[in-house]
Design an enzyme around this catalytic site. Structure first.
Site, PDB file in Angstrom:
ATOM      1  N   GLU A 108       0.852  -1.202   0.000  1.00 23.58           N
ATOM      2  CA  GLU A 108       0.000   0.000   0.000  1.00 23.58           C
ATOM      3  C   GLU A 108       0.880   1.242   0.000  1.00 23.58           C
ATOM      4  O   GLU A 108       1.994   1.239   0.539  1.00 23.58           O
ATOM      5  CB  GLU A 108      -0.919  -0.078   1.228  1.00 23.58           C
ATOM      6  CG  GLU A 108      -1.761   1.114   1.544  1.00 23.58           C
ATOM      7  CD  GLU A 108      -2.789   1.520   0.496  1.00 23.58           C
ATOM      8  OE1 GLU A 108      -2.477   1.499  -0.700  1.00 23.58           O
ATOM      9  OE2 GLU A 108      -3.901   1.917   0.900  1.00 23.58           O
ATOM     10  N   ASP A 109       0.389   2.303  -0.606  1.00 27.12           N
ATOM     11  CA  ASP A 109       1.168   3.530  -0.674  1.00 27.12           C
ATOM     12  C   ASP A 109       1.218   4.254   0.663  1.00 27.12           C
ATOM     13  O   ASP A 109       2.270   4.642   1.134  1.00 27.12           O
ATOM     14  CB  ASP A 109       0.647   4.465  -1.785  1.00 27.12           C
ATOM     15  CG  ASP A 109      -0.862   4.702  -1.722  1.00 27.12           C
ATOM     16  OD1 ASP A 109      -1.515   4.189  -0.784  1.00 27.12           O
ATOM     17  OD2 ASP A 109      -1.378   5.401  -2.602  1.00 27.12           O
ATOM     18  N   ASP A 112      -3.444   6.150   6.284  1.00 26.10           N
ATOM     19  CA  ASP A 112      -3.964   7.375   6.886  1.00 26.10           C
ATOM     20  C   ASP A 112      -4.896   6.975   8.032  1.00 26.10           C
ATOM     21  O   ASP A 112      -4.429   6.745   9.144  1.00 26.10           O
ATOM     22  CB  ASP A 112      -4.640   8.207   5.789  1.00 26.10           C
ATOM     23  CG  ASP A 112      -5.072   9.572   6.278  1.00 26.10           C
ATOM     24  OD1 ASP A 112      -4.711   9.929   7.409  1.00 26.10           O
ATOM     25  OD2 ASP A 112      -5.762  10.288   5.545  1.00 26.10           O
ATOM     26  N   THR A 113      -6.200   6.843   7.775  1.00 26.78           N
ATOM     27  CA  THR A 113      -7.092   6.372   8.846  1.00 26.78           C
ATOM     28  C   THR A 113      -6.945   4.859   9.048  1.00 26.78           C
ATOM     29  O   THR A 113      -7.277   4.348  10.112  1.00 26.78           O
ATOM     30  CB  THR A 113      -8.568   6.656   8.516  1.00 26.78           C
ATOM     31  OG1 THR A 113      -8.936   5.919   7.352  1.00 26.78           O
ATOM     32  CG2 THR A 113      -8.815   8.133   8.290  1.00 26.78           C
ATOM     33  N   GLY A 114      -6.495   4.158   8.000  1.00 23.15           N
ATOM     34  CA  GLY A 114      -6.372   2.703   8.077  1.00 23.15           C
ATOM     35  C   GLY A 114      -7.620   1.974   7.596  1.00 23.15           C
ATOM     36  O   GLY A 114      -7.644   0.745   7.542  1.00 23.15           O
ATOM     37  N   THR A 116      -9.040   1.788   4.597  1.00 15.72           N
ATOM     38  CA  THR A 116      -8.874   1.068   3.331  1.00 15.72           C
ATOM     39  C   THR A 116      -8.151  -0.253   3.575  1.00 15.72           C
ATOM     40  O   THR A 116      -8.627  -1.317   3.160  1.00 15.72           O
ATOM     41  CB  THR A 116      -8.072   1.922   2.323  1.00 15.72           C
ATOM     42  OG1 THR A 116      -8.658   3.210   2.248  1.00 15.72           O
ATOM     43  CG2 THR A 116      -8.038   1.288   0.955  1.00 15.72           C
ATOM     44  N   LYS A 140       1.413   7.688   8.053  1.00 14.86           N
ATOM     45  CA  LYS A 140       1.157   9.036   8.587  1.00 14.86           C
ATOM     46  C   LYS A 140       1.059   8.986  10.100  1.00 14.86           C
ATOM     47  O   LYS A 140       0.332   8.159  10.653  1.00 14.86           O
ATOM     48  CB  LYS A 140      -0.164   9.574   8.038  1.00 14.86           C
ATOM     49  CG  LYS A 140      -0.026  10.299   6.742  1.00 14.86           C
ATOM     50  CD  LYS A 140      -1.278  11.116   6.472  1.00 14.86           C
ATOM     51  CE  LYS A 140      -1.315  11.520   5.025  1.00 14.86           C
ATOM     52  NZ  LYS A 140      -2.536  12.249   4.677  1.00 14.86           N
ATOM     53  N   PHE A 161      -1.203  16.247   3.956  1.00  9.62           N
ATOM     54  CA  PHE A 161      -1.617  15.671   2.686  1.00  9.62           C
ATOM     55  C   PHE A 161      -0.444  15.760   1.710  1.00  9.62           C
ATOM     56  O   PHE A 161       0.091  16.846   1.471  1.00  9.62           O
ATOM     57  CB  PHE A 161      -2.838  16.406   2.134  1.00  9.62           C
ATOM     58  CG  PHE A 161      -3.415  15.731   0.934  1.00  9.62           C
ATOM     59  CD1 PHE A 161      -4.286  14.659   1.079  1.00  9.62           C
ATOM     60  CD2 PHE A 161      -3.062  16.126  -0.345  1.00  9.62           C
ATOM     61  CE1 PHE A 161      -4.807  14.006  -0.035  1.00  9.62           C
ATOM     62  CE2 PHE A 161      -3.574  15.486  -1.464  1.00  9.62           C
ATOM     63  CZ  PHE A 161      -4.452  14.422  -1.309  1.00  9.62           C
ATOM     64  N   ARG A 174       0.387  12.199  -9.689  1.00  3.17           N
ATOM     65  CA  ARG A 174       0.856  10.825  -9.466  1.00  3.17           C
ATOM     66  C   ARG A 174       2.219  10.593 -10.109  1.00  3.17           C
ATOM     67  O   ARG A 174       2.995   9.756  -9.662  1.00  3.17           O
ATOM     68  CB  ARG A 174      -0.141   9.813 -10.058  1.00  3.17           C
ATOM     69  CG  ARG A 174      -1.503   9.773  -9.386  1.00  3.17           C
ATOM     70  CD  ARG A 174      -2.262   8.537  -9.847  1.00  3.17           C
ATOM     71  NE  ARG A 174      -3.685   8.579  -9.561  1.00  3.17           N
ATOM     72  CZ  ARG A 174      -4.237   8.203  -8.411  1.00  3.17           C
ATOM     73  NH1 ARG A 174      -3.476   7.805  -7.422  1.00  3.17           N
ATOM     74  NH2 ARG A 174      -5.539   8.246  -8.241  1.00  3.17           N
TER      75      ARG A 174
HETATM   76  P1  IMP Z   1      -7.164   5.500   4.646  1.00  2.07           P
HETATM   77  O1  IMP Z   1      -8.247   4.513   4.290  1.00  2.07           O
HETATM   78  O2  IMP Z   1      -7.713   6.703   5.361  1.00  2.07           O
HETATM   79  O3  IMP Z   1      -5.992   4.892   5.405  1.00  2.07           O
HETATM   80  O4  IMP Z   1      -6.637   6.119   3.291  1.00  2.07           O
HETATM   81  C1  IMP Z   1      -5.777   5.437   2.489  1.00  2.07           C
HETATM   82  C2  IMP Z   1      -5.862   5.884   1.048  1.00  2.07           C
HETATM   83  O5  IMP Z   1      -6.203   7.271   0.951  1.00  2.07           O
HETATM   84  C3  IMP Z   1      -4.514   5.746   0.398  1.00  2.07           C
HETATM   85  O6  IMP Z   1      -4.392   4.509  -0.233  1.00  2.07           O
HETATM   86  C4  IMP Z   1      -4.479   6.895  -0.578  1.00  2.07           C
HETATM   87  O7  IMP Z   1      -5.050   6.521  -1.814  1.00  2.07           O
HETATM   88  C5  IMP Z   1      -5.352   7.950   0.061  1.00  2.07           C
HETATM   89  N1  IMP Z   1      -4.538   8.923   0.831  1.00  2.07           N
HETATM   90  C6  IMP Z   1      -4.357   8.993   2.166  1.00  2.07           C
HETATM   91  N2  IMP Z   1      -3.552  10.011   2.514  1.00  2.07           N
HETATM   92  C7  IMP Z   1      -3.206  10.611   1.346  1.00  2.07           C
HETATM   93  C8  IMP Z   1      -2.359  11.722   1.026  1.00  2.07           C
HETATM   94  O8  IMP Z   1      -1.733  12.390   1.886  1.00  2.07           O
HETATM   95  N3  IMP Z   1      -2.257  12.026  -0.293  1.00  2.07           N
HETATM   96  C9  IMP Z   1      -2.892  11.340  -1.284  1.00  2.07           C
HETATM   97  N4  IMP Z   1      -3.688  10.291  -1.037  1.00  2.07           N
HETATM   98  C10 IMP Z   1      -3.843   9.929   0.272  1.00  2.07           C
HETATM   99 MG    MG Z   2      -5.885   8.058  -3.761  1.00  2.00          MG
END
Ligand code: IMP
Ligand code: MG
Length: 189
Positions: A108-109, A112-114, A116, A140, A161, A174
């Site tokens: 995974e790239d 953030d919240t986790g 996904t 993060k 961000f 990207r």
């Molecule tokens: P989560 O489900 O909140 O952990 O978000 C994860 C997904 O949100 C990542 O796979 C990214 O596609 C997108 N994302 C989260 N933070 C960033 C950021 O700082 N820049 C761009 N995309 C983000």
């Molecule tokens: Mg994205």
């Protein structure tokens, strides 16, 4: 810290600060590839990548891994192009490979919240892999309700961000080779 002006790239003009240069990322990805290659020797490794942001990392990580492996893609999106997670995650593409009995490494790239990763982990568990671990390029630093165990982390980042190296803002940036923070005037929401 690298100056964005050092990059011969039109999109670099929108960048306030470079957090991770392309050289820095490349060095770390090679280290991660070496660690995965050692840990998964004689195992049946499948990298599973979350579209779309993760594909740039996947492409480099896969080539830094020196043992045989396959990879598959799963589509999951929560941001829908904006800067804040909507909280709702949509599966936009299912897996193609049969992961039963495989050693799955989820690539995974950014965490953030986790949400996904958590959803994708649950989906993959249904396939009954032999093992399931996570390799995340960026973690993060933010309070998180979900505790996600990450086996390999590329970098810890402040809670900002970021764009570049696969990560987008409204589907742009990207293709930047580095990871950076956007200028205020480049943000339109
Ligand atoms: P989560 O489900 O909140 O952990 O978000 C994860 C997904 O949100 C990542 O796979 C990214 O596609 C997108 N994302 C989260 N933070 C960033 C950021 O700082 N820049 C761009 N995309 C983000
Ligand atoms: Mg994205």
């Amino acid at each position: 810290m690298t100056n964005p002006a050092n990059y011969d790239h039109v999109l670099a003009r929108d960048i306030e600060r470079v957090l991770l240069s392309s050289e820095h990322i490349s060095r770390r990805v090679k280290e991660l590839g070496a660690a995965v290659s050692a840990d998964y020797r004689d195992r049946d490794l499948v990298l599973v990548n979350i579209l779309k942001g993760g594909i740039v990392f996947l492409a480099d990580l896969s080539r830094a891994i020196t043992i045989p492996h396959s990879f598959d893609l799963i589509g999951a999106s929560s941001y829908r192009g904006s800067m804040r997670s909507s909280g709702k995650i949509i599966i936009t593409k299912d897996l193609d490979l049969d992961l039963r009995g495989k050693d799955v490494l989820l690539v995974e790239d950014i965490l953030d919240t986790g949400k996904t990763l958590n959803l994708v982990l649950e989906l993959i568990r249904l396939h009954e892999p032999a093992s399931l671990e996570i390799c995340c390029l960026l973690d993060k630093q933010r309070p998180r309700d979900l505790k996600i165990p990450i086996k390999y982390t590329g970098f810890h980042l402040p809670d900002e961000f970021v764009v570049g190296y696969g990560l987008d803002y409204q589907e742009r940036y990207r293709n930047l080779p580095f990871i950076g923070v956007l200028k205020r005037e480049a943000i339109r929401d």
